[in-house]
Design an enzyme around this catalytic site. Structure first.
Site, PDB file in Angstrom:
ATOM      1  N   ASP A 161      39.477  20.009  23.612  1.00  0.00           N
ATOM      2  CA  ASP A 161      40.643  19.215  24.007  1.00  0.00           C
ATOM      3  C   ASP A 161      40.292  17.756  23.716  1.00  0.00           C
ATOM      4  OD1 ASP A 161      43.118  18.521  25.237  1.00  0.00           O
ATOM      5  OD2 ASP A 161      42.074  18.041  27.094  1.00  0.00           O
ATOM      6  N   SER A 162      41.264  16.868  23.932  1.00  0.00           N
ATOM      7  CA  SER A 162      40.958  15.451  23.796  1.00  0.00           C
ATOM      8  C   SER A 162      40.109  14.963  24.979  1.00  0.00           C
ATOM      9  CB  SER A 162      42.258  14.643  23.749  1.00  0.00           C
ATOM     10  OG  SER A 162      42.987  14.846  24.942  1.00  0.00           O
ATOM     11  N   CYS A 176      44.435  22.561  23.910  1.00  0.00           N
ATOM     12  CA  CYS A 176      45.187  21.329  23.689  1.00  0.00           C
ATOM     13  C   CYS A 176      46.506  21.712  23.020  1.00  0.00           C
ATOM     14  CB  CYS A 176      44.357  20.406  22.802  1.00  0.00           C
ATOM     15  SG  CYS A 176      45.253  18.972  22.198  1.00  0.00           S
ATOM     16  N   GLU A 188      43.064  10.649  32.870  1.00  0.00           N
ATOM     17  CA  GLU A 188      41.751  10.272  32.330  1.00  0.00           C
ATOM     18  C   GLU A 188      41.180   9.051  33.058  1.00  0.00           C
ATOM     19  OE1 GLU A 188      39.737  11.755  30.086  1.00  0.00           O
ATOM     20  OE2 GLU A 188      41.083  13.433  29.643  1.00  0.00           O
ATOM     21  N   CYS A 192      51.033  20.595  28.353  1.00  0.00           N
ATOM     22  CA  CYS A 192      49.825  19.812  28.064  1.00  0.00           C
ATOM     23  C   CYS A 192      48.766  20.317  29.042  1.00  0.00           C
ATOM     24  CB  CYS A 192      50.081  18.325  28.282  1.00  0.00           C
ATOM     25  SG  CYS A 192      48.583  17.311  28.219  1.00  0.00           S
ATOM     26  N   HIS A 242      46.321  18.946  30.345  1.00  0.00           N
ATOM     27  CA  HIS A 242      45.956  18.012  31.416  1.00  0.00           C
ATOM     28  C   HIS A 242      46.837  18.196  32.663  1.00  0.00           C
ATOM     29  CE1 HIS A 242      43.743  15.687  28.374  1.00  0.00           C
ATOM     30  NE2 HIS A 242      43.278  14.915  29.332  1.00  0.00           N
TER      31      HIS A 242
HETATM   32  N1  GLU Z   1      45.408  18.124  26.667  1.00  0.00           N
HETATM   33  C1  GLU Z   1      46.399  17.556  25.829  1.00  0.00           C
HETATM   34  C2  GLU Z   1      45.948  16.480  24.905  1.00  0.00           C
HETATM   35  C3  GLU Z   1      46.695  15.300  25.385  1.00  0.00           C
HETATM   36  C4  GLU Z   1      46.394  13.969  24.805  1.00  0.00           C
HETATM   37  O1  GLU Z   1      45.239  13.645  24.517  1.00  0.00           O
HETATM   38  O2  GLU Z   1      47.374  13.228  24.678  1.00  0.00           O
HETATM   39  C5  GLU Z   1      47.390  18.547  25.283  1.00  0.00           C
HETATM   40  O3  GLU Z   1      47.425  19.660  25.724  1.00  0.00           O
HETATM   41  O4  GLU Z   1      48.195  18.219  24.447  1.00  0.00           O
END
Ligand code: GLU
Length: 276
Positions: A10-11, A73, A150, A182, A184
């Site tokens: 993931d990011s 992600c 974050e 997402c 997150h």
């Molecule tokens: N966890 C994120 C990445 C979000 C991001 O870095 O903007 C996703 O599912 O898209």
């Protein structure tokens, strides 16, 4: 059977919601977790950038000998999965299709909260309406959520306010189901639950992508029956920062290493002048 690791990326800390499910549904598997923290958020990036990042990460995971990779992600799954999945010789799973199928199983008026890139890609609407064209879908881009998570500002009153704002158009449409588009966003569950009526079902694609991974491992005879090694965590940014933030979800401070990703070879192309 193989003891090779499953790669998860993931990011940032969003993929920990998928990791949590892996621990629950596949307790014998060893995991390699990568967070591209130096380049987050992904949600405002172009498709070309996401493709480049995802290729680098998968190439690195291939070098580490993974038997499967999970894009934990949505942004990568929406913008890069179709292109890159045939470039690697191990299965690569994304979160959108499993999430969309799970949503259609429970809802008829489905809201999706996602990064701006995922919402703009229409990936959820397409995947949901492919299963059932009669289901209505509303997608909302929520650009502030990933930076707030974050920065560990989950309990900040501002996060609650902005969540109310993002959910407003979906509440007006009287959705019966809300998809975390997402990885997150399940970290915001207590806040979102306070805003949503009880009748709205929350769908977490993390649960369903891991269920798909279980099936795939079974099918390919790749399950590990020997017991898991501790998860290996790698980041492109600051290891201490990732360790400090993720302790609240992992229950202990992880050992995190900084990873230097490989630069993929450019695809071979024949210069125009050399074609007769
Ligand atoms: N966890 C994120 C990445 C979000 C991001 O870095 O903007 C996703 O599912 O898209």
């Amino acid at each position: 059977m193989t003891t090779a690791k499953i790669g998860v990326f993931d990011s940032g800390v969003g993929g920990l919601t998928v990791l949590r499910e892996l621990y629950r549904q596949l307790p014998n598997e060893s995991i390699l977790y990568f967070a591209d923290t130096a380049r987050l958020p992904y949600g405002n990036r172009s498709q070309a950038e996401i493709l480049q990042f995802v290729r680098q990460i998968l190439l690195w995971m291939q070098q580490q000998g993974v038997k499967m990779a999970i894009m934990a992600c949505n942004t990568s799954s929406a913008l890069a999965l179709e292109t890159v999945r045939c470039e690697f010789d191990f299965p690569v799973l994304g979160v959108i299709l499993p999430g969309a199928r799970a949503a259609v199983a429970v809802g008829k008026r489905i809201g999706v909260i996602a990064t701006p890139a995922t919402a703009a890609s229409n990936a959820y609407r397409r995947a949901i309406q492919e299963v059932d064209p009669k289901v209505q879908v509303w997608q909302v881009g929520c650009p502030a959520f990933v930076p707030l998570i974050e920065q560990n500002r989950i309990n900040d009153p501002y996060t609650y306010e902005i969540a109310q704002e993002y959910l407003q158009p979906l509440l007006q449409q009287q959705i019966d189901t809300l998809v975390y588009g997402c990885t997150h966003y399940p970290h915001l569950a207590p806040i979102l639950r306070r805003i949503l009526p009880k009748t709205v079902t929350l769908v977490d694609p993390a649960v369903h992508v891991v269920a798909a991974a279980v099936q795939e491992l079974d099918l390919l005879g790749l399950k590990n029956h020997q017991g898991a090694k501790p998860t290996r965590f790698g980041v492109s940014g600051c290891p201490q920062q990732f360790a400090r933030l993720s302790v609240q979800w992992l229950g202990c401070t992880p050992a995190v290493e900084q990873v230097c990703l490989p630069v993929p070879m450019p695809l071979q192309s024949v210069p125009i002048e050399s074609i007769d």
